[in-house]
Design an enzyme around this catalytic site. Structure first.
Site, PDB file in Angstrom:
ATOM      1  N   LYS A   1      28.959  -4.982  46.961  1.00  0.00           N
ATOM      2  CA  LYS A   1      30.200  -5.049  47.734  1.00  0.00           C
ATOM      3  C   LYS A   1      30.627  -3.696  48.293  1.00  0.00           C
ATOM      4  O   LYS A   1      31.394  -3.622  49.238  1.00  0.00           O
ATOM      5  CB  LYS A   1      31.306  -5.686  46.902  1.00  0.00           C
ATOM      6  CG  LYS A   1      31.035  -7.169  46.705  1.00  0.00           C
ATOM      7  CD  LYS A   1      32.158  -7.924  46.054  1.00  0.00           C
ATOM      8  CE  LYS A   1      31.835  -9.401  45.968  1.00  0.00           C
ATOM      9  NZ  LYS A   1      30.654  -9.668  45.105  1.00  0.00           N
ATOM     10  N   ASP A   2      30.080  -2.630  47.715  1.00  0.00           N
ATOM     11  CA  ASP A   2      30.368  -1.293  48.252  1.00  0.00           C
ATOM     12  C   ASP A   2      29.961  -1.163  49.719  1.00  0.00           C
ATOM     13  O   ASP A   2      30.624  -0.468  50.480  1.00  0.00           O
ATOM     14  CB  ASP A   2      29.602  -0.227  47.453  1.00  0.00           C
ATOM     15  CG  ASP A   2      30.191   0.022  46.073  1.00  0.00           C
ATOM     16  OD1 ASP A   2      31.414  -0.141  45.902  1.00  0.00           O
ATOM     17  OD2 ASP A   2      29.421   0.380  45.165  1.00  0.00           O
TER      18      ASP A   2
END
Ligand SMILES: *Cc1c(COP(=O)(O)O)cnc(C)c1O
Length: 536
Positions: free
Chosen positions: A113-114
Site C-alpha cells: 500500500k506504500d
C-alpha cells in the site's frame, strides 16, 4: 482528462476534485472518461525507463498538464518514491523457469500500500498548498482531516503517506492491545505533529463504526473537511498501474519470443489487480490476470458462476473441487485468515470492473456517451440489488466478458502454509509472506492449464517480517530457519523500544473521538507540542 461516477454521469470532475473527493456523493466510484491508449512507439521509448520515468509517462496520460505540469508531476513522483529502499522501487525476482515475483514491499512500511499512499499524501499536499496560495489575505485556509480505522495492516501505510504533510492531519483509530506489537509500533512511533494515533478501548468494528459515524455527521464533516484514504481513491489505483509496466520491461527481455506474461494478484478490495486491468486495457500485452483470494472468496465465487454475493448461496456447489477446503462459513461474516489484509466481505473496487463489464455488455451500436449512461444505470441497479439482497447475478454474457480478462481461485490457510514451506525449501530459497503465498498457490493451480508460452509474475504484497506469525508457524519445524537472521529487517530491530505518541480513548464513544480531533487539530495550528501520551 475528466472523471465521473460509476453510478451516474451527470457530473464531470477534474483529477484534483476526484482525488480530494474520494467516494462520489451518489455512492459510486470515480473512473476516467476514457481509458487512454499507449503512445505510438512506447515499447522502444520506455524500455529503459526507471520506475519514476514510467510513473511520469503513465500518470500524465490520466492527468491534464494544465492541472499538474509534467515538471510538477515529476517532482511529486520523485518525492514519493525516494522513500523506497530498492533502486528499482518494485524489483522483480526470478523464482524458477516460469515464475517471477514482483516485490511491492520496499516502501516505508514494508507492504504494497506504500506504493499508492506515498503518492496520495504528496498529491493532497500539492493541491491544498496551491489552493491556499491562491486565497486572499485573511481568507480561511483549506485543511484536510483524514480519519481511518485499522486492525493494524493498513493504518501504518496511511500514516507514513501523510506524515509531515502541510495542511493535512491524520487520525487513525486502532483497537487498543488488539494489533500485533510490530504493527502497533510502526504506527505509534511516528511522532510528527500532524499524526495522531488513537488507541480505543474496544474492537476493530467499534473503531470502524465510529469512523463511519463521523463521516455521516454533516456538521462535523463540514467543519473539519474529513478525508479518506481508503482503497477506492482513484489516485491509488493509478499509482499502482506503473509496476505492471516495470515488470513487463524487466521480465520480457529474459523470455523467448512470443512469450506472454500472466500477473497473479493476491486480492482483497480489488485495487491492486484493477490497476493491472487498466494497464491491460491501455495496451500493455499480457495474458489473463489471476485473482487470488483467501477463504473470503466472494470474487472467486463470482468467476465461478456470475453471482456477486456476500454469503455463498451454493449456486456454484460442486465446482469447488480445486483442492481448497471450504472452511467454515461463519453466518455471513468475514473469516479471519492468515492473510488478514485480504479479509473482506465485499470488494470495494470491484464496482469499477462491473461498470466496464456493463459498458461492454450494453448495445454496441449505441454512441459511446449513451452506452456509458446505460452502463451507469445498469451498474446502479446491480449495486442497489446488492445492497438490498446481499447478492446480484449478472447475465451470462457479462460473466463471459469477465472471464476473457481474468481467472480466479481461492486458497485456504493450509495451502498458504504449505506454499510458504515449499518456496522456503526450493532453490533459490524464498520466504514469502502469507499474502504473497496465496498468490503463489493460485499461480500453481492455474499453471498446468496455461499455454506453454505463458510466464507468471506473482505480485508480492508484503515483507514476511510484517506477518511473522504465519511465517514462523509455517517454518518452525525447519531447523535451518531463523526468523531474526533470515527475515527480520534492520529497520524493525529496536522499533519496539523507540519513542511513541498515542492518545488513549477509554471507551468506543464517538463524543470522545470528536473531542480528541478538535483538541489536536487546534494544537497543530497553535504549534504547541503534543504530549507523548494523552487520554480521554
Ligand atoms: C491490501 C493488501 C492486499 C489486497 O490488495 P487489494 O488492492 O485490496 O486487493 C494484499 N496484500 C496485502 C499485504 C495488503 O496490504
Amino acid at each position: 482528462m475528466r472523471y465521473f461516477s460509476t453510478r451516474g454521469k451527470d457530473q464531470l470532475l477534474s483529477f484534483e476534485e476526484t482525488v480530494l473527493t474520494g467516494l462520489a456523493p451518489n455512492g459510486g466510484l470515480y473512473i476516467p472518461e476514457n481509458i487512454p491508449s499507449l503512445p505510438h512507439g512506447w515499447q522502444i521509448a520506455w524500455r529503459n525507463h526507471s520506475f519514476v520515468d514510467l510513473s511520469v509517462e503513465v500518470l500524465s496520460l490520466y492527468i491534464s498538464p494544465d492541472e499538474i505540469s509534467r515538471a510538477e508531476l515529476r517532482a511529486l513522483v520523485e518525492k514519493s518514491y525516494c522513500t523506497f529502499r530498492h533502486p528499482d522501487v518494485t524489483p522483480v525476482k526470478k523464482l524458477d523457469d516460469k515464475t517471477y515475483v514482483l516485490e511491492l514491499f520496499h516502501g516505508p512500511t514494508f507492504a504494497f500500500k506504500d506504493v499508492a499512499l506515498q503518492l496520495l499524501g504528496n498529491l493532497f499536499e500539492f493541491f491544498l498548498v496551491r489552493r491556499n496560495a491562491r486565497k486572499a489575505a485573511g481568507e480561511k485556509q483549506e485543511k484536510l482531516t483524514v480519519i481511518g480505522a485499522t486492525s493494524g495492516d493498513t493504518g501504518s501505510a496511511a500514516i507514513y503517506g501523510l506524515r509531515n504533510k502541510a495542511n493535512v492531519s491524520i487520525f487513525i483509530l486502532h483497537p487498543k492491545g488488539r494489533v500485533s506489537p510490530i504493527q502497533e509500533a510502526q504506527m505509534t512511533t511516528v511522532t510528527d505533529v500532524n499524526v495522531h494515533n488513537l488507541a480505543v478501548d474496544g474492537t476493530f468494528d467499534d473503531c470502524q463504526d465510529m469512523v463511519k459515524a463521523l463521516f455521516a455527521d454533516k456538521e462535523f464533516n463540514a467543519t473539519h473537511r474529513l478525508g479518506a484514504v481508503n482503497s477506492i481513491n482513484w489516485a491509488r489505483i493509478l499509482a499502482q498501474t506503473v509496476y505492471y509496466f516495470l515488470a513487463y520491461f524487466h521480465v520480457t527481455p529474459q523470455l523467448p519470443a512470443g512469450a506472454a506474461l500472466q500477473f497473479v494478484v493476491p486480492t482483497g478490495n480489488f485495487g491492486d489487480i484493477l490497476a493491472g486491468y487498466y494497464a491491460k486495457r491501455m495496451g500493455l500485452p499480457m495474458a489473463q490476470l489471476v485473482v487470488a483470494t483467501n477463504e473470503n472468496d466472494i470474487l472467486a465465487r463470482f468467476w465461478r458462476h456470475g453471482a456477486y454475493e456476500k454469503v455463498d448461496s451454493g449456486v456454484g456447489a460442486g465446482a469447488a473441487a480445486d483442492g481448497a477446503s471450504d472452511g467454515k462459513q461463519a453466518a455471513g461474516g468475514v473469516k479471519e485468515t492468515l492473510s488478514p489484509a485480504m479479509d473482506i466481505l465485499v470488494s470495494s473496487n470491484f464496482e469499477r470492473l462491473l461498470w466496464y463489464l456493463a459498458y461492454e455488455g450494453a448495445a454496441q451500436d449505441a454512441a459511446s456517451a449513451d452506452r456509458a449512461r446505460t452502463a451507469c444505470t445498469t451498474l446502479d441497479g446491480w449495486m442497489s440489488e446488492m445492497k438490498s439482497d446481499g447478492r446480484v447475478q449478472v447475465p451470462t454474457a457479462v460473466l463471459e466478458l469477465a472471464r476473457r480478462d481474468f481467472l480466479a481461485d481461492k486458497v485456504s490457510d493450509e495451502q498458504t502454509l504449505e506454499t510458504i514451506r515449499a518456496y522456503y525449501s526450493s532453490q533459490p530459497s524464498y520466504v514469502a509472506d502469507p499474502h504473497t503465498a496465496v498468490g503463489l498457490t493460485a499461480a500453481g493451480i492455474v499453471a498446468p492449464h496455461n499455454p506453454l508460452n505463458v510466464f507468471q509474475v506473482v505480485l508480492s504484497t508484503a515483507h514476511p517480517a510484517k506477518f511473522s506469525e504465519a511465517v514462523t508457524r509455517a517454518l518452525s519445524s525447519s531447523t535451518s530457519f531463523q526468523f531474526e537472521r533470515d527475515v527480520l529487517p534492520e529497520e524493525f530491530k529496536g522499533l519496539l523500544e523507540k519513542q511513541r505518541r498515542v492518545i488513549e480513548v477509554e471507551a468506543p464513544d464517538i463524543e470522545l473521538v470528536k473531542k480528541v480531533i478538535e483538541q489536536f487539530v487546534e494544537t497543530e495550528t497553535t504549534g504547541e507540542a503534543a504530549p507523548a501520551r494523552a487520554s480521554v
